[in-house]
Scaffold this motif. Structure first.
Motif, PDB file in Angstrom:
ATOM      1  N   HIS A   1      48.381 -11.463 -20.525  1.00  0.00           N
ATOM      2  CA  HIS A   1      48.267 -10.229 -21.307  1.00  0.00           C
ATOM      3  C   HIS A   1      47.484 -10.552 -22.650  1.00  0.00           C
ATOM      4  O   HIS A   1      46.710  -9.640 -22.964  1.00  0.00           O
ATOM      5  CB  HIS A   1      49.745  -9.789 -21.886  1.00  0.00           C
ATOM      6  CG  HIS A   1      50.591  -9.456 -20.720  1.00  0.00           C
ATOM      7  ND1 HIS A   1      51.866  -8.724 -21.217  1.00  0.00           N
ATOM      8  CD2 HIS A   1      50.411  -9.261 -19.244  1.00  0.00           C
ATOM      9  CE1 HIS A   1      52.564  -8.227 -19.751  1.00  0.00           C
ATOM     10  NE2 HIS A   1      51.435  -8.406 -18.648  1.00  0.00           N
ATOM     11  N   GLY A   2      47.528 -11.641 -23.169  1.00  0.00           N
ATOM     12  CA  GLY A   2      46.764 -11.897 -24.435  1.00  0.00           C
ATOM     13  C   GLY A   2      45.317 -12.038 -23.878  1.00  0.00           C
ATOM     14  O   GLY A   2      44.332 -11.595 -24.659  1.00  0.00           O
ATOM     15  N   HIS A   3      44.978 -12.560 -22.809  1.00  0.00           N
ATOM     16  CA  HIS A   3      43.835 -12.758 -22.112  1.00  0.00           C
ATOM     17  C   HIS A   3      43.106 -11.020 -22.018  1.00  0.00           C
ATOM     18  O   HIS A   3      41.786 -11.009 -22.653  1.00  0.00           O
ATOM     19  CB  HIS A   3      43.425 -13.291 -21.019  1.00  0.00           C
ATOM     20  CG  HIS A   3      42.144 -13.802 -20.563  1.00  0.00           C
ATOM     21  ND1 HIS A   3      41.866 -14.240 -19.323  1.00  0.00           N
ATOM     22  CD2 HIS A   3      40.833 -13.301 -21.016  1.00  0.00           C
ATOM     23  CE1 HIS A   3      40.699 -14.321 -19.040  1.00  0.00           C
ATOM     24  NE2 HIS A   3      39.893 -13.884 -19.900  1.00  0.00           N
ATOM     25  N   LEU A   4      43.728 -10.496 -21.496  1.00  0.00           N
ATOM     26  CA  LEU A   4      43.478  -9.000 -21.238  1.00  0.00           C
ATOM     27  C   LEU A   4      43.062  -8.351 -22.521  1.00  0.00           C
ATOM     28  O   LEU A   4      42.136  -7.557 -22.848  1.00  0.00           O
ATOM     29  CB  LEU A   4      44.292  -8.260 -20.335  1.00  0.00           C
ATOM     30  CG  LEU A   4      44.344  -8.823 -18.858  1.00  0.00           C
ATOM     31  CD1 LEU A   4      45.489  -8.273 -18.203  1.00  0.00           C
ATOM     32  CD2 LEU A   4      43.129  -8.511 -18.120  1.00  0.00           C
ATOM     33  N   GLN A   5      43.858  -8.260 -23.558  1.00  0.00           N
ATOM     34  CA  GLN A   5      43.964  -7.674 -24.908  1.00  0.00           C
ATOM     35  C   GLN A   5      42.656  -8.127 -25.357  1.00  0.00           C
ATOM     36  O   GLN A   5      41.809  -7.327 -26.110  1.00  0.00           O
ATOM     37  CB  GLN A   5      45.054  -8.156 -25.662  1.00  0.00           C
ATOM     38  CG  GLN A   5      45.045  -7.470 -26.865  1.00  0.00           C
ATOM     39  CD  GLN A   5      45.706  -5.994 -26.833  1.00  0.00           C
ATOM     40  OE1 GLN A   5      45.812  -5.709 -25.661  1.00  0.00           O
ATOM     41  NE2 GLN A   5      45.293  -5.146 -27.936  1.00  0.00           N
ATOM     42  N   VAL A   6      42.282  -9.533 -25.344  1.00  0.00           N
ATOM     43  CA  VAL A   6      41.054 -10.019 -25.969  1.00  0.00           C
ATOM     44  C   VAL A   6      39.790  -9.330 -25.329  1.00  0.00           C
ATOM     45  O   VAL A   6      38.875  -8.862 -26.050  1.00  0.00           O
ATOM     46  CB  VAL A   6      40.890 -11.368 -25.902  1.00  0.00           C
ATOM     47  CG1 VAL A   6      39.529 -11.929 -26.213  1.00  0.00           C
ATOM     48  CG2 VAL A   6      42.049 -12.280 -26.997  1.00  0.00           C
TER      49      VAL A   6
ATOM     50  N   VAL B   1      47.007 -15.971 -27.891  1.00  0.00           N
ATOM     51  CA  VAL B   1      45.817 -16.823 -27.045  1.00  0.00           C
ATOM     52  C   VAL B   1      45.019 -17.678 -28.067  1.00  0.00           C
ATOM     53  O   VAL B   1      43.625 -17.126 -28.019  1.00  0.00           O
ATOM     54  CB  VAL B   1      45.186 -16.022 -25.920  1.00  0.00           C
ATOM     55  CG1 VAL B   1      46.036 -15.899 -24.688  1.00  0.00           C
ATOM     56  CG2 VAL B   1      44.773 -14.673 -26.350  1.00  0.00           C
ATOM     57  N   GLU B   2      45.610 -18.411 -28.960  1.00  0.00           N
ATOM     58  CA  GLU B   2      44.731 -18.655 -30.317  1.00  0.00           C
ATOM     59  C   GLU B   2      43.737 -19.570 -29.840  1.00  0.00           C
ATOM     60  O   GLU B   2      42.633 -19.605 -30.350  1.00  0.00           O
ATOM     61  CB  GLU B   2      45.871 -19.393 -31.289  1.00  0.00           C
ATOM     62  CG  GLU B   2      46.305 -20.742 -30.611  1.00  0.00           C
ATOM     63  CD  GLU B   2      47.284 -20.743 -29.826  1.00  0.00           C
ATOM     64  OE1 GLU B   2      47.291 -21.648 -28.822  1.00  0.00           O
ATOM     65  OE2 GLU B   2      48.095 -19.728 -29.643  1.00  0.00           O
ATOM     66  N   ASP B   3      43.743 -20.403 -28.604  1.00  0.00           N
ATOM     67  CA  ASP B   3      42.492 -21.112 -28.305  1.00  0.00           C
ATOM     68  C   ASP B   3      41.534 -20.229 -27.704  1.00  0.00           C
ATOM     69  O   ASP B   3      40.329 -20.692 -28.018  1.00  0.00           O
ATOM     70  CB  ASP B   3      43.142 -22.141 -27.246  1.00  0.00           C
ATOM     71  CG  ASP B   3      44.013 -21.191 -25.996  1.00  0.00           C
ATOM     72  OD1 ASP B   3      44.138 -20.020 -26.160  1.00  0.00           O
ATOM     73  OD2 ASP B   3      44.369 -22.054 -24.990  1.00  0.00           O
ATOM     74  N   LEU B   4      41.475 -19.133 -27.115  1.00  0.00           N
ATOM     75  CA  LEU B   4      40.583 -18.426 -26.697  1.00  0.00           C
ATOM     76  C   LEU B   4      39.785 -17.970 -27.954  1.00  0.00           C
ATOM     77  O   LEU B   4      38.521 -18.127 -27.805  1.00  0.00           O
ATOM     78  CB  LEU B   4      41.115 -17.269 -25.510  1.00  0.00           C
ATOM     79  CG  LEU B   4      39.954 -16.385 -24.955  1.00  0.00           C
ATOM     80  CD1 LEU B   4      38.950 -17.220 -24.097  1.00  0.00           C
ATOM     81  CD2 LEU B   4      40.689 -15.178 -24.498  1.00  0.00           C
ATOM     82  N   THR B   5      40.524 -17.225 -28.562  1.00  0.00           N
ATOM     83  CA  THR B   5      39.889 -16.470 -29.885  1.00  0.00           C
ATOM     84  C   THR B   5      39.281 -17.507 -30.617  1.00  0.00           C
ATOM     85  O   THR B   5      38.313 -17.319 -31.126  1.00  0.00           O
ATOM     86  CB  THR B   5      41.199 -16.012 -30.563  1.00  0.00           C
ATOM     87  OG1 THR B   5      42.153 -15.274 -29.892  1.00  0.00           O
ATOM     88  CG2 THR B   5      40.690 -15.277 -31.903  1.00  0.00           C
TER      89      THR B   5
ATOM     90  N   ALA C   1      35.045 -13.110 -20.587  1.00  0.00           N
ATOM     91  CA  ALA C   1      35.189 -11.452 -19.857  1.00  0.00           C
ATOM     92  C   ALA C   1      35.883 -11.689 -18.471  1.00  0.00           C
ATOM     93  O   ALA C   1      36.387 -10.341 -17.961  1.00  0.00           O
ATOM     94  CB  ALA C   1      34.234 -10.903 -19.894  1.00  0.00           C
ATOM     95  N   ILE C   2      35.851 -12.840 -17.783  1.00  0.00           N
ATOM     96  CA  ILE C   2      36.371 -12.679 -16.314  1.00  0.00           C
ATOM     97  C   ILE C   2      37.729 -12.638 -16.435  1.00  0.00           C
ATOM     98  O   ILE C   2      38.477 -13.665 -16.728  1.00  0.00           O
ATOM     99  CB  ILE C   2      35.698 -14.245 -15.580  1.00  0.00           C
ATOM    100  CG1 ILE C   2      34.274 -14.165 -15.904  1.00  0.00           C
ATOM    101  CG2 ILE C   2      36.323 -14.346 -14.301  1.00  0.00           C
ATOM    102  CD1 ILE C   2      33.658 -15.542 -15.200  1.00  0.00           C
ATOM    103  N   PRO C   3      38.134 -11.767 -15.750  1.00  0.00           N
ATOM    104  CA  PRO C   3      39.863 -11.690 -15.799  1.00  0.00           C
ATOM    105  C   PRO C   3      40.496 -12.849 -15.041  1.00  0.00           C
ATOM    106  O   PRO C   3      39.950 -13.499 -14.300  1.00  0.00           O
ATOM    107  CB  PRO C   3      40.024 -10.334 -15.174  1.00  0.00           C
ATOM    108  CG  PRO C   3      39.014  -9.941 -14.302  1.00  0.00           C
ATOM    109  CD  PRO C   3      37.705 -10.878 -15.128  1.00  0.00           C
ATOM    110  N   PRO C   4      41.786 -12.609 -15.302  1.00  0.00           N
ATOM    111  CA  PRO C   4      42.707 -13.629 -14.310  1.00  0.00           C
ATOM    112  C   PRO C   4      42.143 -13.599 -13.069  1.00  0.00           C
ATOM    113  O   PRO C   4      42.267 -12.582 -12.323  1.00  0.00           O
ATOM    114  CB  PRO C   4      44.056 -13.484 -14.793  1.00  0.00           C
ATOM    115  CG  PRO C   4      44.095 -12.737 -16.069  1.00  0.00           C
ATOM    116  CD  PRO C   4      42.663 -12.158 -16.252  1.00  0.00           C
TER     117      PRO C   4
END
Length: 394
Positions: free
Chosen positions: A269-274, A225-229, A302-305
């Protein structure tokens, strides 16, 4: 029992935070929806800009992407295609469309983040004022590219334009629900945040980055999730992204359900890992620095899906209501407030923004859709997706 009560009280209070953030974002987006013209920006055509298009095996749609961008280019704008680990005719198609093209081959380092790093390294000799990243499966569908570049150059901060993923005319109800969730996450929530002068997340496509900042960033971060990071990294450097709803970049959800599962697994999964590994350290650092914008951006990230948030909220509400009937009224009150704000947020989002995306009847299928995503979240515990996999195109 007291330990259980206080644990549930803490969990209910924590769950109230993301729901409150969503509620405020939606409310402000609705209030200011009709005033979107206030975002217009004076254009300065003297800024140079590179439209960077990372492309991995994109021979099917690349021509469409390039042709959607060209009409909006100013005199000092140009396109650069990075043909990354391609086994098809991506490179030759880019050249046929008369745009500058470079090729990258690396059997080990695969993923969009490495293509971006390669492109930015290539641009070092050109030193454009701004680099605008547009994915090779997207189209630029409205005016505003020049104002996006101007805003980015003047503010010297990343600027994210409106990135919409749409459902096709013959899409299933599940796909339409996904498109509505995307609308809420990528349009409504950042629009509400912008009213408060708060930053938004970077979305991977339609994002403008000033050259001075680009040289400080590590694009090859290996994240799926390179954009979020990347957006969070910008905030840590004191340059949190700005949301600017012009122009609009669009793409479409695949009608292939298997492709959709793979795509959502990577994103979520990438979002939750971050959320679990990156955000806690960032939050502590931002609190110490009293950096309000960075703190807000981290809380927002930090707001989950939405589906996962709905699952947790539903389960916790059922438990709290049962305990409220046995005298623990505060739990019932907290859950009632949280559920009311959450349901109101969804209704307002649909009524003011989402009626062209999904009908009210189709929206009623959401509980079934949420239950259908449970295996995706269980896989995060047993077999999380941590590697980049290209989404197949229709």
């Amino acid at each position: 029992m007291e330990a259980v009560y206080y644990s549930l009280l803490l969990l209910s209070s924590l769950l109230l935070i993301p729901v409150t953030v969503i509620f405020i974002q939606v409310l402000l987006a609705v209030v200011y929806k009709k005033e979107s013209t206030k975002y217009s920006y004076t254009i300065d055509a003297d800024y140079t800009a590179c439209i960077l298009i990372p492309a991995h095996d994109e021979e099917v749609g690349l021509t469409r992407t390039i042709r959607s961008v060209k009409p909006y280019l100013s005199k000092n704008h140009y396109i650069l295609v990075v043909a990354d680990n391609c086994s098809d005719n991506t490179s030759s198609i880019a050249i046929e469309n008369l745009v500058e093209t470079i090729e990258r081959t690396d059997a080990t380092l695969k993923g969009k983040c490495y293509a971006l790093e390669y492109g930015f390294q290539y641009l070092k000799d050109k030193n454009p004022d701004v680099v605008v990243v547009i994915d090779a499966d997207c189209e630029l569908t409205t005016e505003g590219l020049d104002s996006l570049v101007t805003l980015c150059a003047k503010e010297q901060r990343p600027v994210q334009c409106l990135d919409l993923m749409l459902a096709k005319a013959d899409a299933s109800v599940k796909t339409k629900i996904s498109a509505f969730a995307w609308l809420l996450k990528n349009h409504i929530r950042p629009l509400g945040s912008s009213v408060l002068k708060m930053p938004c997340q970077l979305m991977g496509t339609g994002m403008a980055i000033p050259w001075s900042l680009a040289q400080k960033l590590n694009f090859a971060n290996g994240s799926i999730v390179e954009d979020l990071t990347l957006g969070l990294d910008c905030a840590q450097l004191g340059k949190p992204p700005i949301f600017y709803p012009f122009p609009t970049v669009t793409s479409y959800f695949s009608n292939n359900s298997e492709v959709g599962i793979t795509q959502k697994s990577r994103w979520e999964h990438g979002h939750l890992q971050v959320i679990m590994t990156v955000l806690p350290k960032m939050l502590i650092k931002s609190i110490k620095l009293k950096d309000i914008k960075s703190i807000f951006m981290i809380v927002d990230a930090a707001i989950p899906p939405l589906a996962l948030l709905s699952m947790v909220l539903a389960l916790l509400t059922m438990i709290n209501i049962m305990l409220a009937l046995h005298g623990y009224l505060l739990l019932g009150v907290l859950s009632s407030i949280t559920v009311s704000m959450f349901v109101t947020s969804i209704h307002l989002s649909w009524y003011f923004f989402g009626r062209n995306t999904i009908s009210l009847k189709e929206l009623c299928v959401v509980p079934k859709y949420i239950l259908g995503k449970m295996p995706l979240y269980l896989r995060f515990l047993t077999n999380k997706q941590l590697s980049w996999i290209k989404t197949k195109r229709d």
